[in-house]
Design an enzyme around this catalytic site. Sequence first.
Site, mmCIF file in Angstrom:
data_model
loop_
_atom_site.group_PDB
_atom_site.id
_atom_site.type_symbol
_atom_site.label_atom_id
_atom_site.label_comp_id
_atom_site.label_asym_id
_atom_site.label_seq_id
_atom_site.Cartn_x
_atom_site.Cartn_y
_atom_site.Cartn_z
ATOM 1 N N LYS A 251 0.838 -1.203 0.000
ATOM 2 C CA LYS A 251 0.000 0.000 0.000
ATOM 3 C C LYS A 251 0.879 1.261 0.000
ATOM 4 O O LYS A 251 2.095 1.185 0.245
ATOM 5 C CB LYS A 251 -0.928 -0.045 1.226
ATOM 6 C CG LYS A 251 -1.878 -1.262 1.215
ATOM 7 C CD LYS A 251 -2.844 -1.224 2.395
ATOM 8 C CE LYS A 251 -3.766 -2.432 2.373
ATOM 9 N NZ LYS A 251 -4.785 -2.388 3.452
ATOM 10 N N TYR B 4 -12.401 -3.342 -2.803
ATOM 11 C CA TYR B 4 -12.831 -3.233 -1.410
ATOM 12 C C TYR B 4 -14.354 -3.192 -1.284
ATOM 13 O O TYR B 4 -14.883 -2.572 -0.353
ATOM 14 C CB TYR B 4 -12.193 -2.006 -0.755
ATOM 15 C CG TYR B 4 -10.753 -2.252 -0.349
ATOM 16 C CD1 TYR B 4 -10.406 -3.344 0.461
ATOM 17 C CD2 TYR B 4 -9.732 -1.407 -0.753
ATOM 18 C CE1 TYR B 4 -9.092 -3.579 0.836
ATOM 19 C CE2 TYR B 4 -8.405 -1.629 -0.381
ATOM 20 C CZ TYR B 4 -8.098 -2.726 0.408
ATOM 21 O OH TYR B 4 -6.799 -2.962 0.793
ATOM 22 N N PHE C 105 -15.193 4.026 7.721
ATOM 23 C CA PHE C 105 -13.787 4.367 7.507
ATOM 24 C C PHE C 105 -13.414 4.398 6.027
ATOM 25 O O PHE C 105 -12.312 4.819 5.669
ATOM 26 C CB PHE C 105 -12.869 3.391 8.254
ATOM 27 C CG PHE C 105 -12.972 1.946 7.827
ATOM 28 C CD1 PHE C 105 -12.345 1.485 6.677
ATOM 29 C CD2 PHE C 105 -13.717 1.039 8.584
ATOM 30 C CE1 PHE C 105 -12.434 0.163 6.293
ATOM 31 C CE2 PHE C 105 -13.817 -0.287 8.197
ATOM 32 C CZ PHE C 105 -13.170 -0.727 7.042
ATOM 33 N N ARG D 79 -0.454 -14.393 4.625
ATOM 34 C CA ARG D 79 -1.283 -13.807 5.688
ATOM 35 C C ARG D 79 -0.529 -13.872 7.022
ATOM 36 O O ARG D 79 -0.643 -12.978 7.858
ATOM 37 C CB ARG D 79 -2.643 -14.528 5.795
ATOM 38 C CG ARG D 79 -3.489 -14.481 4.526
ATOM 39 C CD ARG D 79 -4.229 -13.184 4.305
ATOM 40 N NE ARG D 79 -5.270 -12.922 5.273
ATOM 41 C CZ ARG D 79 -6.143 -11.924 5.162
ATOM 42 N NH1 ARG D 79 -6.114 -11.107 4.107
ATOM 43 N NH2 ARG D 79 -7.049 -11.701 6.082
ATOM 44 N N THR E 267 -5.119 -7.658 10.474
ATOM 45 C CA THR E 267 -5.500 -6.374 9.873
ATOM 46 C C THR E 267 -5.074 -5.176 10.726
ATOM 47 O O THR E 267 -4.537 -4.200 10.206
ATOM 48 C CB THR E 267 -7.046 -6.335 9.705
ATOM 49 O OG1 THR E 267 -7.445 -7.513 9.009
ATOM 50 C CG2 THR E 267 -7.489 -5.102 8.945
ATOM 51 N N ARG F 278 2.976 -6.085 9.361
ATOM 52 C CA ARG F 278 2.115 -5.060 9.967
ATOM 53 C C ARG F 278 2.551 -4.742 11.394
ATOM 54 O O ARG F 278 2.500 -3.585 11.827
ATOM 55 C CB ARG F 278 0.659 -5.525 9.907
ATOM 56 C CG ARG F 278 0.088 -5.460 8.482
ATOM 57 C CD ARG F 278 -1.215 -6.212 8.361
ATOM 58 N NE ARG F 278 -1.921 -5.924 7.110
ATOM 59 C CZ ARG F 278 -3.016 -6.579 6.710
ATOM 60 N NH1 ARG F 278 -3.502 -7.557 7.452
ATOM 61 N NH2 ARG F 278 -3.609 -6.256 5.576
ATOM 62 N N ASN G 127 -1.968 -0.115 6.964
ATOM 63 C CA ASN G 127 -1.361 -1.364 7.437
ATOM 64 C C ASN G 127 -0.429 -2.000 6.406
ATOM 65 O O ASN G 127 -0.254 -3.213 6.368
ATOM 66 C CB ASN G 127 -2.438 -2.340 7.936
ATOM 67 C CG ASN G 127 -3.459 -2.671 6.868
ATOM 68 O OD1 ASN G 127 -3.369 -2.199 5.730
ATOM 69 N ND2 ASN G 127 -4.426 -3.507 7.209
ATOM 70 N N HIS H 18 -1.555 -5.544 1.481
ATOM 71 C CA HIS H 18 -2.761 -6.342 1.278
ATOM 72 C C HIS H 18 -2.346 -7.725 0.808
ATOM 73 O O HIS H 18 -1.400 -7.856 0.033
ATOM 74 C CB HIS H 18 -3.656 -5.703 0.202
ATOM 75 C CG HIS H 18 -4.686 -6.658 -0.325
ATOM 76 N ND1 HIS H 18 -5.849 -6.926 0.351
ATOM 77 C CD2 HIS H 18 -4.694 -7.465 -1.424
ATOM 78 C CE1 HIS H 18 -6.543 -7.844 -0.323
ATOM 79 N NE2 HIS H 18 -5.862 -8.178 -1.413
ATOM 80 N N GLU I 155 -8.319 -11.304 -7.906
ATOM 81 C CA GLU I 155 -7.537 -10.074 -7.705
ATOM 82 C C GLU I 155 -6.383 -9.975 -8.704
ATOM 83 O O GLU I 155 -6.056 -8.880 -9.173
ATOM 84 C CB GLU I 155 -7.043 -10.013 -6.252
ATOM 85 C CG GLU I 155 -8.212 -9.847 -5.287
ATOM 86 C CD GLU I 155 -7.853 -9.900 -3.810
ATOM 87 O OE1 GLU I 155 -6.648 -9.959 -3.478
ATOM 88 O OE2 GLU I 155 -8.779 -9.893 -2.983
HETATM 89 P P1 GDP Z 1 -7.411 -7.552 5.442
HETATM 90 O O1 GDP Z 1 -7.839 -8.741 4.622
HETATM 91 O O2 GDP Z 1 -6.535 -7.903 6.611
HETATM 92 O O3 GDP Z 1 -6.781 -6.459 4.598
HETATM 93 O O4 GDP Z 1 -8.716 -6.910 6.104
HETATM 94 P P2 GDP Z 1 -10.209 -6.594 5.557
HETATM 95 O O5 GDP Z 1 -10.437 -7.253 4.226
HETATM 96 O O6 GDP Z 1 -11.144 -6.895 6.669
HETATM 97 O O7 GDP Z 1 -10.214 -5.013 5.385
HETATM 98 C C1 GDP Z 1 -9.665 -4.436 4.250
HETATM 99 C C2 GDP Z 1 -8.844 -3.233 4.655
HETATM 100 O O8 GDP Z 1 -9.709 -2.242 5.208
HETATM 101 C C3 GDP Z 1 -7.811 -3.465 5.760
HETATM 102 O O9 GDP Z 1 -6.571 -3.964 5.273
HETATM 103 C C4 GDP Z 1 -7.627 -2.078 6.324
HETATM 104 O O10 GDP Z 1 -6.762 -1.320 5.458
HETATM 105 C C5 GDP Z 1 -9.024 -1.499 6.218
HETATM 106 N N1 GDP Z 1 -9.784 -1.642 7.475
HETATM 107 C C6 GDP Z 1 -10.418 -2.744 7.933
HETATM 108 N N2 GDP Z 1 -11.030 -2.507 9.106
HETATM 109 C C7 GDP Z 1 -10.780 -1.195 9.389
HETATM 110 C C8 GDP Z 1 -11.174 -0.312 10.481
HETATM 111 O O11 GDP Z 1 -11.876 -0.686 11.410
HETATM 112 N N3 GDP Z 1 -10.724 0.979 10.394
HETATM 113 C C9 GDP Z 1 -9.956 1.437 9.362
HETATM 114 N N4 GDP Z 1 -9.551 2.724 9.362
HETATM 115 N N5 GDP Z 1 -9.595 0.653 8.339
HETATM 116 C C10 GDP Z 1 -9.985 -0.645 8.344
#
Ligand code: GDP
Length: 142
Positions: free
Chosen positions: A10, A50, A58, A86, A92, A103, A115, A118, A129
């Site tokens: 990112k 996303y 957010f 992962r 996350t 992370r 973070n 991805h 993807e």
């Molecule tokens: P990942 O698979 O670990 O990337 O997590 P997810 O698919 O659940 O979420 C996608 C992305 O959204 C995450 O990598 C974060 O960048 C963002 N994200 C998820 N949950 C939150 C949150 O509660 N707050 C904020 N600011 N960003 C979030």
Amino acid sequence: MKQYTYIMVKPDGVEAGLVREIEKRIKNAGLEIVEFDVQKLNGEILDEHYAHVKDRDFYPEMKAFMLSNFVVPMIVYGENAVAKMRELMGPTNSNEAPAGTIRGDYGDKEIINRNVIHGADSPENAIIEIERFFKIKLEQPK
Ligand code: GDP
């Protein structure tokens, strides 16, 4: 079972100069980077990628962040590549990510969306993807 996964550094990771460090960690885990790119994303591709968090409060801030600078998409291949990546990435929320994970070591401890990296969450999503960001139709090895 060997498989492909989709990884994307990112904008915060790119800005902090972490691309080479991440590449090193991927190789040290026994995985291979088979394709590598530098891209500036547009809102359309990001909304698609996303879709599962697009309605969360957010998302607008996260979208602005993801469009703010270049990202580095990669196709990574190897034994259990999806789960291994992962594990290398950590959870996350960087605040909950152990030291030694990408992370945990480099993610923003306050702003969750910063973070660093991805990684696809399943072999099926990895293929979707990879096609989205590389315009290549791959199949997971049988
Ligand atoms: P990942 O698979 O670990 O990337 O997590 P997810 O698919 O659940 O979420 C996608 C992305 O959204 C995450 O990598 C974060 O960048 C963002 N994200 C998820 N949950 C939150 C949150 O509660 N707050 C904020 N600011 N960003 C979030």
